[in-house]
Each structure stands twice: as structure tokens, then as C-alpha cells.
Design a protein around this motif. Sequence first.
Motif, short mmCIF file in Angstrom:
data_model
loop_
_atom_site.label_atom_id
_atom_site.label_comp_id
_atom_site.label_asym_id
_atom_site.label_seq_id
_atom_site.Cartn_x
_atom_site.Cartn_y
_atom_site.Cartn_z
N MET A 1 3.57 -44.68 -27.81
CA MET A 1 3.56 -45.73 -28.80
C MET A 1 3.52 -45.08 -30.19
SD MET A 1 1.09 -49.08 -29.15
CE MET A 1 -0.42 -48.29 -28.75
N SER A 43 5.80 -55.51 -39.23
CA SER A 43 7.19 -55.32 -38.83
C SER A 43 7.40 -53.98 -38.13
CB SER A 43 8.12 -55.44 -40.04
OG SER A 43 7.88 -54.38 -40.94
N PRO A 46 4.42 -51.86 -32.74
CA PRO A 46 4.98 -52.12 -31.41
C PRO A 46 4.39 -53.40 -30.83
CG PRO A 46 3.41 -50.33 -31.33
CD PRO A 46 3.57 -50.69 -32.77
N TRP A 47 4.99 -53.90 -29.77
CA TRP A 47 4.58 -55.19 -29.23
C TRP A 47 3.15 -55.17 -28.70
CZ3 TRP A 47 3.10 -56.05 -24.24
CH2 TRP A 47 3.40 -55.07 -23.30
N GLU A 48 2.68 -54.04 -28.24
CA GLU A 48 1.31 -53.97 -27.74
C GLU A 48 0.31 -54.23 -28.87
OE1 GLU A 48 3.46 -51.43 -27.33
OE2 GLU A 48 3.68 -51.05 -25.18
N LEU A 50 0.98 -55.80 -31.68
CA LEU A 50 1.14 -57.19 -32.13
C LEU A 50 0.38 -58.14 -31.22
CD1 LEU A 50 4.91 -57.23 -33.11
CD2 LEU A 50 2.93 -57.22 -34.62
N LEU A 51 0.35 -57.83 -29.93
CA LEU A 51 -0.40 -58.65 -29.00
C LEU A 51 -1.89 -58.59 -29.31
CD1 LEU A 51 -0.02 -60.44 -26.50
CD2 LEU A 51 -0.43 -58.42 -25.11
N LEU A 54 -2.43 -60.80 -32.18
CA LEU A 54 -2.18 -62.20 -31.88
C LEU A 54 -3.34 -62.87 -31.15
CD1 LEU A 54 -0.08 -64.48 -31.93
CD2 LEU A 54 0.73 -63.66 -29.72
#
Length: 93
Positions: A1, A43, A46-48, A50-51, A54
Amino acid sequence: MAFVFLIPLVMTLVALYFFTKFRDELRYLSGSIAGICFAVSVSLAPWEALLLFLIPALVITGKGIQKGDYKFHLQSIQKENERKNKKKRKKRR
């Protein structure tokens, strides 16, 4: 990552620190920089990551919505009681 997103995130935290310490125009400037750095950080994340951002946001927002719904419901009950009291006063006259 890839951890490149941490650079603007740290810059965001530093700018927010200055936002709390400065006054007047410098405060607005540091707030603007914090917003821009946070947008860049999100932006690049990575998606991890962002999770991880969130999940607390959804929990906090959900609690805020529940509190807001409660206040709205309480206000509607108070308005309804006021209307009933006005009708009772009119009938007494």
C-alpha cells in the motif's frame, strides 16, 4: 500500500494546528490550505485507507441524524401542543 497520501495528510494537521493559533486572515489562509491538502490526501489514498476514513464518518453522521430527528420530533410535538392550547383558550372565551 502506498503511503504517499500521508504527506498531505500531515500537512493538513499542521495547517489545522495553525488554524487554531492564528487570527484574522492567516486563519482563513491556513484553513484553505488544510482543505486543499485534505482533498489531495483523500484523492491519493488507497481504498483501504478510504474505508478507514469512511467508517467513523458514517457512525458519527448516523448519530447526528438520530439526534437531529429527535430534536425535529420534539419541536413538532411542542408546536402541536401550542396549537391545542390556543384552541382551548379560544373555546374558553
